[in-house]
Design a protein around this motif. Structure first.
Motif, mmCIF file in Angstrom:
data_model
loop_
_atom_site.group_PDB
_atom_site.id
_atom_site.type_symbol
_atom_site.label_atom_id
_atom_site.label_comp_id
_atom_site.label_asym_id
_atom_site.label_seq_id
_atom_site.Cartn_x
_atom_site.Cartn_y
_atom_site.Cartn_z
ATOM 1 N N ARG A 18 -2.192 -6.705 1.147
ATOM 2 C CA ARG A 18 -2.486 -5.272 1.250
ATOM 3 C C ARG A 18 -3.186 -4.724 0.007
ATOM 4 O O ARG A 18 -3.598 -3.564 -0.013
ATOM 5 C CB ARG A 18 -1.202 -4.485 1.486
ATOM 6 N N ARG A 19 -3.316 -5.528 -1.014
ATOM 7 C CA ARG A 19 -3.958 -5.078 -2.258
ATOM 8 C C ARG A 19 -5.406 -5.559 -2.311
ATOM 9 O O ARG A 19 -5.730 -6.641 -1.849
ATOM 10 C CB ARG A 19 -3.192 -5.592 -3.474
ATOM 11 N N ARG A 20 -6.247 -4.728 -2.899
ATOM 12 C CA ARG A 20 -7.644 -5.085 -3.097
ATOM 13 C C ARG A 20 -8.008 -4.853 -4.551
ATOM 14 O O ARG A 20 -7.695 -3.808 -5.115
ATOM 15 C CB ARG A 20 -8.556 -4.242 -2.194
ATOM 16 N N ILE A 23 -9.667 -1.626 -5.526
ATOM 17 C CA ILE A 23 -8.874 -0.387 -5.481
ATOM 18 C C ILE A 23 -8.146 -0.268 -6.812
ATOM 19 O O ILE A 23 -7.306 -1.096 -7.162
ATOM 20 C CB ILE A 23 -7.878 -0.404 -4.315
ATOM 21 N N CYS A 61 -2.670 8.392 -9.826
ATOM 22 C CA CYS A 61 -1.250 8.444 -9.468
ATOM 23 C C CYS A 61 -0.433 9.112 -10.577
ATOM 24 O O CYS A 61 -0.640 8.834 -11.767
ATOM 25 C CB CYS A 61 -0.711 7.029 -9.240
ATOM 26 N N TYR A 80 -1.922 11.396 -5.833
ATOM 27 C CA TYR A 80 -1.039 10.338 -5.345
ATOM 28 C C TYR A 80 0.175 10.195 -6.257
ATOM 29 O O TYR A 80 0.158 10.624 -7.411
ATOM 30 C CB TYR A 80 -1.775 8.993 -5.274
ATOM 31 N N GLU A 83 3.884 5.552 -5.034
ATOM 32 C CA GLU A 83 3.797 4.725 -3.824
ATOM 33 C C GLU A 83 2.380 4.190 -3.606
ATOM 34 O O GLU A 83 2.191 3.129 -2.987
ATOM 35 C CB GLU A 83 4.250 5.527 -2.602
ATOM 36 N N ALA A 84 1.363 4.896 -4.121
ATOM 37 C CA ALA A 84 -0.013 4.460 -3.906
ATOM 38 C C ALA A 84 -0.338 3.197 -4.694
ATOM 39 O O ALA A 84 -1.296 2.492 -4.352
ATOM 40 C CB ALA A 84 -0.978 5.583 -4.293
ATOM 41 N N ALA A 86 1.086 0.534 -4.580
ATOM 42 C CA ALA A 86 1.298 -0.621 -3.711
ATOM 43 C C ALA A 86 0.006 -1.094 -3.055
ATOM 44 O O ALA A 86 -0.062 -2.216 -2.559
ATOM 45 C CB ALA A 86 2.335 -0.286 -2.637
ATOM 46 N N ARG A 87 -1.037 -0.267 -3.056
ATOM 47 C CA ARG A 87 -2.308 -0.663 -2.434
ATOM 48 C C ARG A 87 -3.331 -1.152 -3.442
ATOM 49 O O ARG A 87 -4.393 -1.641 -3.063
ATOM 50 C CB ARG A 87 -2.905 0.539 -1.674
ATOM 51 N N ALA A 88 -3.056 -0.983 -4.706
ATOM 52 C CA ALA A 88 -4.058 -1.259 -5.731
ATOM 53 C C ALA A 88 -4.016 -2.704 -6.206
ATOM 54 O O ALA A 88 -2.940 -3.275 -6.408
ATOM 55 C CB ALA A 88 -3.856 -0.320 -6.913
#
Length: 427
Positions: A18-20, A23, A61, A80, A83-84, A86-88
């Motif tokens: 889920r991470r990129r 990001i 964030c 953010y 919780e944001a 988690a996508r980074a």
């Protein structure tokens, strides 16, 4: 200086699905300096694809409950929360409000989870204190602003702090020194992700050097005698002040211990607990710093400089000077004066002093040691005796650099090289 470390095992940590990497989450705290905070926002948050810079997606964030107040009394509202993160795939901590305060536990947990899932964690300037508090710098090389490096080394003894570096890339954890070094590190990240052309295009847009190199020679001149904040009220402060005022005299650690009315063992233990450094390491560093100042501001010969800095011989000065600054005293002075503007034109480089004996060109082993001096770049005590044996060689050019021109270094020569050490551009 930078350190690229593709060979570092942790760099191969698999990034969670889920991470990129493109990001980028920037973690802001209340009380943080706005200048440092704005650096990653500008580098990663503005679309410059028209200039050939690949686009990142920025997530700003809040590292704690709003509102976030920054320097000048400005109030920020981050779009953010934690919780944001988690996508980074890249998480940047641009600064921390106070090196004497502990970061919020929730933010530290978020950083640990991101690192465990393969995210690249970046600490700019005092942001290194947040990474250290999360345990992400344990056993790693790192840097921070030279003024705070002694405190970081003392508080987190397992971190290999080297304030000589502009930034340190240890694979999946990166740190930088002061404000401008944060720009250097962000450009390095772009260069790592998208190549030199993209980083150069971004540098042109920001109107900054694309890659500061050893010839810039600026960072180490900012290192001074600053002491950890904690020493001010300690009885040892008087002994330290005396030592700084008498560097021209030949005295040793036993002399300092006697002035503190302590045994050598007790003094060593107390000094190290207070500063994170062994007293011999600190004393050598102060003598080299004083020699550096005299070479820049006086016409004393190298032999005279050695005597005025408390070294027992010019040979000892040359050995310690080379280990800390990467060049002989004569080469350092020549390069400094050649670069110093005089009447609008560079001053011709001086010839080496007569006291400088001819030396064979030879490789100089590079590699930052763990930070071991209050002022920021001490030589380890284990190398003190080696300096008495003679100089390791003089660069063949008057152009001083913090590392000499590339040359093969025999195995086992010089100081140990950290795993992340592949190049050391300085600025």
């Amino acid at each position: 200086m930078s350190q690229d470390s593709a060979a570092v095992p942790d760099a191969a940590r698999k990034l969670a699905a889920r991470r990129r990497r493109e990001i980028v989450a920037v973690l802001l705290f209340s009380g943080g300096p706005i200048f440092e905070s704005s650096i990653p926002l500008s580098v990663f948050g503005i679309d410059r694809q028209d200039a050939g810079v690949p686009r990142y997606r920025l997530l700003v964030c809040a590292g704690e409950d709003a509102p976030l107040r920054t320097t000048g009394g400005l109030e920020l509202s981050a779009p953010y929360g934690l919780e944001a993160i988690a996508r980074a795939g890249t998480v940047v901590v641009p600064a921390w409000r106070s090196i004497t305060q502990a970061p919020p536990p929730a933010a530290l947990d978020a950083l640990r989870r991101a690192h465990e899932e393969g995210a690249r964690i970046v600490g700019l300037c005092t942001g290194a204190f947040v990474l250290a508090a999360a345990g992400l710098l344990d056993g790693r090389p790192a840097t921070t602003h030279w003024m705070y490096a002694p405190t970081l080394a003392k508080r987190y003894p397992s971190v290999h702090v080297d304030p000589r570096e502009l930034f340190v890339d240890d694979g999946d954890v990166l740190t930088s020194a002061g404000t401008a070094a944060g720009i250097d590190l962000c450009l390095h990240i772009v260069r790592t992700d998208h190549g030199a052309d993209a980083a150069n295009a971004l540098a042109r847009r920001l109107v900054v050097p694309p890659r500061r190199t050893a010839s810039d020679m600026g960072h180490q001149r900012y290192l001074d005698r600053s002491l950890p904040e904690e020493i001010g009220a300690d009885p040892l402060a008087e002994v330290v002040a005396w030592a700084l005022e008498h560097l021209h005299e030949q005295f040793d650690v036993e002399t300092l211990a006697a002035r503190a009315y302590m045994s050598r063992r007790t003094f060593d233990r107390r000094f190290r607990s207070l500063t994170g450094s062994a007293p011999l390491q600190w004393l050598i560093t102060q003598r080299v710093l004083q020699a550096q100042r005299l070479l820049e501001t006086s016409d004393y010969s190298v032999d005279e400089v050695a005597g005025r800095c408390g070294f027992r011989s010019p040979v000892a000065l040359r050995g310690h000077f080379r280990r800390q600054l990467g060049a002989s005293p004569a080469a350092y002075r020549a390069a400094y004066r050649a670069r110093r503007p005089q009447g609008g034109a560079p001053e011709p480089a001086l010839r080496p002093e007569r006291s400088e004996r001819p030396e064979r060109p030879g490789p100089v082993a590079g590699g930052p040691e763990r930070f071991a001096a209050m002022a920021g770049h001490g030589a380890p005590a284990a190398l003190a005796a080696a300096a008495e044996a003679g100089d390791a060689g003089k660069p063949t050019s008057d152009a001083f650099a913090a590392r000499l021109p590339e040359a093969p270094v025999p195995r086992g020569a010089g100081r140990p090289v950290l795993p992340s050490q592949r190049e050391r551009p300085v600025g």
